[in-house]
Design an enzyme around this catalytic site. Structure first.
Site, PDB file in Angstrom:
ATOM      1  N   TYR A  40       0.860  -1.185   0.000  1.00 46.77           N
ATOM      2  CA  TYR A  40       0.000   0.000   0.000  1.00 46.77           C
ATOM      3  C   TYR A  40       0.893   1.231   0.000  1.00 46.77           C
ATOM      4  O   TYR A  40       2.002   1.188   0.552  1.00 46.77           O
ATOM      5  CB  TYR A  40      -0.894  -0.007   1.252  1.00 46.77           C
ATOM      6  CG  TYR A  40      -2.003   1.027   1.203  1.00 46.77           C
ATOM      7  CD1 TYR A  40      -3.136   0.811   0.423  1.00 46.77           C
ATOM      8  CD2 TYR A  40      -1.912   2.218   1.913  1.00 46.77           C
ATOM      9  CE1 TYR A  40      -4.154   1.760   0.355  1.00 46.77           C
ATOM     10  CE2 TYR A  40      -2.921   3.176   1.851  1.00 46.77           C
ATOM     11  CZ  TYR A  40      -4.033   2.932   1.075  1.00 46.77           C
ATOM     12  OH  TYR A  40      -5.041   3.871   1.005  1.00 46.77           O
ATOM     13  N   PHE A  61      -5.439   9.089  -4.106  1.00 47.63           N
ATOM     14  CA  PHE A  61      -4.241   8.510  -4.732  1.00 47.63           C
ATOM     15  C   PHE A  61      -3.919   7.225  -3.981  1.00 47.63           C
ATOM     16  O   PHE A  61      -3.785   7.260  -2.750  1.00 47.63           O
ATOM     17  CB  PHE A  61      -3.025   9.433  -4.610  1.00 47.63           C
ATOM     18  CG  PHE A  61      -1.723   8.753  -5.008  1.00 47.63           C
ATOM     19  CD1 PHE A  61      -1.219   8.884  -6.296  1.00 47.63           C
ATOM     20  CD2 PHE A  61      -1.024   7.945  -4.107  1.00 47.63           C
ATOM     21  CE1 PHE A  61      -0.041   8.234  -6.668  1.00 47.63           C
ATOM     22  CE2 PHE A  61       0.157   7.300  -4.482  1.00 47.63           C
ATOM     23  CZ  PHE A  61       0.641   7.438  -5.764  1.00 47.63           C
ATOM     24  N   GLU A  62      -3.771   6.143  -4.702  1.00 48.61           N
ATOM     25  CA  GLU A  62      -3.280   4.901  -4.087  1.00 48.61           C
ATOM     26  C   GLU A  62      -2.596   4.097  -5.175  1.00 48.61           C
ATOM     27  O   GLU A  62      -3.115   4.006  -6.289  1.00 48.61           O
ATOM     28  CB  GLU A  62      -4.432   4.009  -3.587  1.00 48.61           C
ATOM     29  CG  GLU A  62      -5.206   4.503  -2.405  1.00 48.61           C
ATOM     30  CD  GLU A  62      -6.359   3.562  -2.017  1.00 48.61           C
ATOM     31  OE1 GLU A  62      -7.025   2.979  -2.908  1.00 48.61           O
ATOM     32  OE2 GLU A  62      -6.587   3.416  -0.815  1.00 48.61           O
ATOM     33  N   VAL A  63      -1.446   3.522  -4.850  1.00 51.31           N
ATOM     34  CA  VAL A  63      -0.911   2.422  -5.641  1.00 51.31           C
ATOM     35  C   VAL A  63      -0.870   1.272  -4.654  1.00 51.31           C
ATOM     36  O   VAL A  63      -0.301   1.416  -3.562  1.00 51.31           O
ATOM     37  CB  VAL A  63       0.504   2.710  -6.181  1.00 51.31           C
ATOM     38  CG1 VAL A  63       1.018   1.522  -6.993  1.00 51.31           C
ATOM     39  CG2 VAL A  63       0.511   3.978  -7.034  1.00 51.31           C
TER      40      VAL A  63
END
Ligand code: GDP
Ligand code: MN
Length: 349
Positions: free
Chosen positions: A178, A235-237
């Site tokens: 995460y 925003f997330e990767v």
């Protein structure tokens, strides 16, 4: 030579060769955007920036999800902008409606009360479906099952620096699950009992709690109360297999049963963040200092002039939110024993 055109146009042969394609492997990854048809021009702006700053060299796919069918314009415009393959999914009713155990009258009263108290999105039914969907269902859509990694993109975001490496590959090679760029305190009015539900889950499922977790990020008193710190989830990767794991799904289902998505207005950001903080080990959460990002009203502009010059950044370093009082990023650095980037003292107000 007289016949040579001034410039190639995108339909001329050879045009694609002018754009350099990054060497190296690709991860099993996709961008994902939840959007309405009416979001088309705002999501178009976001896509253009993601493509210009990163994806035109990597050509990752993009999945679009909607509770209604996407219209022809939405599909045509987004397909023309994305350098990878686009996919369009319609969300099934069960993932975008009230579960049968929710008391509709009670939920309605909450919305009326929150409207009076002027709590942002407090009166909205669709916003609650959105938060519940992002918390518990986006990673289980059939189109998402084909991927291991996702990067969430919302309408009207900005990217301010070139991304010259593959964040998905960074995550995979460094065993991250995460990631975030901005963190802050949640409005307490939207989540008054979220921590009670979390504590209930921790008691019922001690087997899911990571040994080297980030409780210190979430609580100032060893877990008794929540300090409201969370990673901003627009925003997330992240890793989809983690979200599809028993640990995460048990957490989501336990929260869902408690009803706070409708009896309060729980956001997917605190839900994902508490999950990451408790179910993952500290070193599985990554802060992308070099991904410069804006979503109204906050900016992450990389600390460190060298990074900003090398990556052709166009953000004003004074706008960087990281070290200001309402950000939780200092806390993240401290609990992980990370050294703050050079120059952070000049960005504290
Ligand atoms: P905010 O960032 O919390 O102010 O909320 P947004 O309005 O940006 O919504 C978050 C995400 O959910 C965005 O990607 C929106 O496009 C999407 N979204 C919000 N409401 C709906 C909805 O009713 N239907 C669909 N399909 N998408 C929605
Ligand atoms: Mn948004």
């Amino acid at each position: 030579l007289k016949e040579a055109p001034m410039a190639l146009t995108p339909t001329d042969p050879g045009w694609d060769d002018l754009v350099s394609i990054a060497p190296g492997p690709r991860m099993n990854a996709t961008f994902v955007s939840l959007a309405r048809n009416s979001d088309i021009w705002e999501i178009a702006r976001s896509i253009r920036q993601v493509e210009d700053r990163f994806n035109r060299r990597y050509n990752y796919d993009w999945v679009f999800l909607n509770d209604k069918p996407f219209d022809a314009t939405f599909k045509k415009v987004t397909t023309s902008l994305v350098s990878g393959t686009t996919h369009y999914g319609e969300i099934p009713k069960e993932h975008w409606s009230f579960p049968d155990f929710i008391d509709q009258d009670k939920a309605k009263k909450v919305r009326e009360d929150m409207a009076e108290r002027k709590i942002i999105y407090g009166d909205s039914v669709s916003y609650r479906h959105m938060c519940r969907f992002e918390s518990g269902f986006f990673f289980r859509q059939p189109l998402m099952q084909n991927y291991e990694w996702y990067w969430r993109v919302e309408p009207s975001i900005e990217l301010f620096c070139d991304i010259h490496y593959d964040p998905f590959r960074y995550m995979a090679e460094n065993k991250k699950k995460y990631s975030f760029v901005l963190s802050l305190y949640e409005y307490v009015e939207t989540i008054p009992t979220l921590w009670d539900s979390t504590k209930k889950f921790m008691k019922n499922h001690p087997e899911h709690i990571a040994e080297d977790n980030s409780m210190e990020f979430l609580s100032d008193d060893g877990g008794d109360t929540y300090n409201h710190c969370h990673f901003w989830s627009n925003f997330e990767v992240g890793n989809l297999n983690w979200l599809r794991s028993d640990a995460y799904v048990d957490f989501f289902e336990s929260l869902d049963r408690d009803g706070g998505f409708f009896y309060e207005r729980w956001g997917d950001a605190p839900v994902h963040s508490i999950a990451a903080g408790l179910l993952l080990n500290k070193d599985e959460i990554h802060f992308f200092n070099d991904i410069a990002y804006y979503h109204v009203p906050f900016t992450h502009c990389p600390t460190g002039e060298k990074t900003r010059i090398e990556r052709h950044c166009h953000c004003n370093p004074k706008d960087n939110f990281d070290w200001k009082g309402y950000s939780c990023t200092s806390r993240y650095f401290e609990l992980n024993g990370l050294e703050k980037p050079e120059g952070y003292e000049n960005q504290q107000e």
